[in-house]
Design an enzyme around this catalytic site. Sequence first.
Site, short mmCIF file in Angstrom:
data_model
loop_
_atom_site.label_atom_id
_atom_site.label_comp_id
_atom_site.label_asym_id
_atom_site.label_seq_id
_atom_site.Cartn_x
_atom_site.Cartn_y
_atom_site.Cartn_z
N SER A 187 -55.61 26.89 -3.49
CA SER A 187 -54.73 25.73 -3.41
C SER A 187 -54.69 25.24 -1.97
O SER A 187 -55.26 25.85 -1.07
CB SER A 187 -53.33 26.14 -3.85
N LYS A 188 -54.03 24.12 -1.76
CA LYS A 188 -53.86 23.59 -0.41
C LYS A 188 -53.18 24.61 0.48
O LYS A 188 -53.54 24.80 1.63
CB LYS A 188 -53.00 22.32 -0.46
N ARG A 189 -52.17 25.25 -0.08
CA ARG A 189 -51.42 26.27 0.64
C ARG A 189 -52.34 27.41 1.10
O ARG A 189 -52.29 27.85 2.25
CB ARG A 189 -50.36 26.84 -0.28
N ALA A 215 -55.55 27.28 1.43
CA ALA A 215 -56.52 26.77 2.40
C ALA A 215 -55.92 26.78 3.79
O ALA A 215 -56.58 27.13 4.77
CB ALA A 215 -56.94 25.36 2.01
N ALA A 216 -54.64 26.41 3.88
CA ALA A 216 -53.96 26.38 5.17
C ALA A 216 -53.79 27.79 5.72
O ALA A 216 -53.98 28.05 6.91
CB ALA A 216 -52.60 25.70 5.03
#
Length: 493
Positions: A256-258, A260-261
């Site tokens: 998810s974006k999370r 990835a961060a």
Amino acid sequence: MSIKPARTRIAPSPTGHMHLGTARVALYDYLLAKKTGGQFILRIEDTDLKRTVPGAEQEIMDGLRWLGLQYDEGPDVGGPHGPYRQTERRDIYQHHAKILVDKGHAYPCFCTPDHLEKVRQEQMKRKENPHYDGTCRNLAPDEAAKRIANGKACTIRFKMPHEGATVAHDHLRGDITTENKQLNDYVILKTDGLPTYHLAAIVDDHEMEITHVMRGSEWLSTFPLHVNIIRAFGWEEPTWVHLSVFLKPSGKGKMSKREAAQAMKDGYSIFIKDMQDLGFTPEGVLNWSALMGWGVAEDDVMTVGQMVERFTIASLTPSPAAINFQKLDHFNATHIRLLTTADLAARLKHYFTCEGLNVNDDVLLKMIPLIRERLTTLDDCISFGAFFFKDEVAPVAEDLIAKGLDAKQSAEVARKAYQILEAQPDLSHERCEPPFREYVESSGFNAGQVFGILRVAVTGQKVSPPLFESMEIMGRDVCLRRLQHAIGMLEKM
RNA sequence: GCCCCCAUCGUCUAGUGGCCCAGGACGAAGCCCUCUCAAGGCUUAAACCGGGAUUCGAAUUCCCGUGGGGGCACCA
């Protein structure tokens, strides 16, 4: 294995950063094409104008080139089946949509998005599966023609059979059977005149003579639709391979974006454009991603050439794979060690230069054997070897004091080291090390203490490549100067 | 909710009915080597989701559970 040359394609949509999943499918596509003597094609699926982001297409092409997965046909290289951008193929899709309508496999639909949404809401309220209610499915052809003549906007929907079941064959998963009543009358041509994926991909794969379609398992649910469209046209099917998706490192859910961060915070990334900056090599990234979904019994360190030799679609695995960045480190480090010195030098120079250092090519070539097996990522060369290219180093004062000694004793060691060094005509490590060993013997200090002080003084850091080999490369003058400076620091403490 | 897919060490995987008291790799632990950090060598711990069925024999075939994943758009 396969005797027939395969034509494969990677067909990303330019809607964001190119990520690992795309790279891995592209790799498999590339491997199959090369192994069979076929072609690997890049096709840009940009039919969703609203989601297209500027620069994304370029990022995909740059990413593939960086990885070394050069395509034989594509938007910027051309080819006999172009154009390779779907927005430039409008007429082709409209033509094919019309064929389907004429054959009775598709029909114009005049339902508005508002109406569709209302229907969906009601269906959900009744706890039914959301699906198209078929309002326009049985519209009389002349009524449809009249509305079109009046300028009414319409989409084209594919007419799914209501009866029976569709059996679609996936090379990895076998026959997948779906009741046709589970399938929807999907929109295949939008009101803006552009096709949806379902039409565009099928038409293009046929027109471009794609023999093997490898794609993510997120397409499995519309797989029967695609097969039905192909059959409606009367075309031959490609070999289908639905690959698994990547899960986040915990194995719980997809990336998810999370996530990835979080990866970025840890010095990793799932975006190809970040890989070089983070010090990863194409070889490492490729080897790593290849093995998430491809079962190799042993000897899993492979170059692309070796992958081409060993690759078979039969050895692909259907289960989802959790991303493991530690393994990326391992493959990256391993491939760095496999690089020739000249090759590594060219790559490392980039990082030193970015750091603002002035690289002496002769020194670079000499220091590489010293740091090579210490590198996990290419940018580690900075922490291990920047001191080779600096005029002066700035050791932390406390680091100059060896463990178990005080400043005074350390200064004594440093002064003695200076004398030993000064007495050396040259700093070849074979010649330089013995006198220091003798000093360790006679002084009662241990090797760790003596070499430690010398290391910090000369390299400015506590951790470094082998001391004497490093000093040999730095040269006598530099070492003496730096040692003198360290003595000064110690005497002031 | 409905449909589809998947299921071997913590992770990636080998395994296509006997060669498996399950092999490799990453990671972990220990030892060796050693001027630091690595690399390298050796060693150890670590898995067939559960239950039925088929069979002389199942990690391998079938069924049912369970768990995980994906999808249910005029997005790809």
